[in-house]
Scaffold this active site. Sequence first.
Site, short mmCIF file in Angstrom:
data_model
loop_
_atom_site.label_atom_id
_atom_site.label_comp_id
_atom_site.label_asym_id
_atom_site.label_seq_id
_atom_site.Cartn_x
_atom_site.Cartn_y
_atom_site.Cartn_z
N SER A 1 0.86 -1.18 0.00
CA SER A 1 0.00 0.00 0.00
C SER A 1 0.89 1.23 0.00
O SER A 1 2.12 1.14 0.14
CB SER A 1 -0.90 0.01 1.24
OG SER A 1 -0.12 0.18 2.42
N LYS A 2 0.26 2.38 -0.12
CA LYS A 2 1.01 3.62 -0.03
C LYS A 2 1.61 3.78 1.37
O LYS A 2 2.69 4.33 1.54
CB LYS A 2 0.12 4.82 -0.36
CG LYS A 2 -0.21 4.95 -1.84
CD LYS A 2 1.07 5.10 -2.65
CE LYS A 2 0.81 5.06 -4.14
NZ LYS A 2 2.06 5.07 -4.93
N GLN A 3 0.90 3.27 2.38
CA GLN A 3 1.39 3.38 3.76
C GLN A 3 2.66 2.55 3.97
O GLN A 3 3.46 2.85 4.85
CB GLN A 3 0.30 2.92 4.75
CG GLN A 3 -0.87 3.88 4.90
CD GLN A 3 -1.76 3.93 3.69
OE1 GLN A 3 -1.95 2.93 3.01
NE2 GLN A 3 -2.34 5.09 3.40
N GLN B 1 4.89 2.20 1.58
CA GLN B 1 5.81 2.71 0.55
C GLN B 1 5.89 1.81 -0.69
O GLN B 1 6.96 1.62 -1.28
CB GLN B 1 7.22 2.92 1.11
CG GLN B 1 7.36 4.10 2.06
CD GLN B 1 6.81 3.84 3.44
OE1 GLN B 1 7.17 2.87 4.08
NE2 GLN B 1 5.94 4.72 3.92
N ASP C 1 4.85 2.71 -7.41
CA ASP C 1 3.81 2.79 -8.43
C ASP C 1 3.97 1.63 -9.42
O ASP C 1 5.09 1.26 -9.78
CB ASP C 1 3.89 4.11 -9.19
CG ASP C 1 3.58 5.32 -8.32
OD1 ASP C 1 3.16 5.12 -7.15
OD2 ASP C 1 3.74 6.45 -8.81
#
Length: 288
Positions: A232-234, A236, A239
Amino acid sequence: MPYVGRFAPSPTGALHFGSLIAALASWLDARRAGGRWLVRMEDLDQPRVMPGAADAILRQLETFGLEWDGAVVYQSARLDLYRNAIESLKAHCYACACTRKELEDSALAIDGSRIYPGTCRAGLVPGKAARAVRVRTNDEPVRFTDRVQGEVAQSLERDIGDFVVLRADGLFAYQLAVVVDDAAQGVTDVVRGADLLDSTTRQIHLQRLLGYATPRYLHLPVATNVTGEKLSKQTQAADAREADIPAALRFLGMNPSSGLAPGEWLAWASKHWDAARIPRARSIPMAA
């Protein structure tokens, strides 16, 4: 009924490898069935929405070659539908004044939330104001067969408790919105990550109360990092890139030839897609 699938990301950032897996699997399942594949932005939680993220996600899908059918739907433009659903559920709901702090001593549910003890079920405690709206559950097990994870059964009253459909901050809850959207869009098949498997019985409960059809479900293993955390973005997560497609196909149990050119990956996968090859697991760790 003709197959209608969907991909419903939250625009909190660009797609990463984990969300590429969900997009790819749902697209392939729809195309293999000769069906439609819809894209819906789950942007109800506006404080979490990242400006420009929805457009970035659409550009990524285009770059990957994952073409969708029809117009992209945004939850933030469908609030009247959710209000109408709450009105339809009125006989099955009640106001709740409980705060998160007051529920800290309640038992943990399987998804890490607190099992609601029913404090406000018989009415608000005198002197306390309503904060949220909850829907009543019962002790009859909710059962369904997942196309990958197999038989699932859960007693909502025991394992979850009455759950929120309108949050204390005034936002409609995910469980309500996703059910209303899937019904409104005629979705017949939901292909998504297994991190949402434990939400499915709540969604089926709402479908039954609202008189909606229940779609078929396929919950994919979730890609995790070496410490077991969901990508996830949390955490890191990087993309997703077009070059990640072969790795995503291998994650889904397929074996694309190394001799395929980038423009050939999806055509090959469309011919060879077989959901039975997907590993029956809730999560799979990615190599460092």
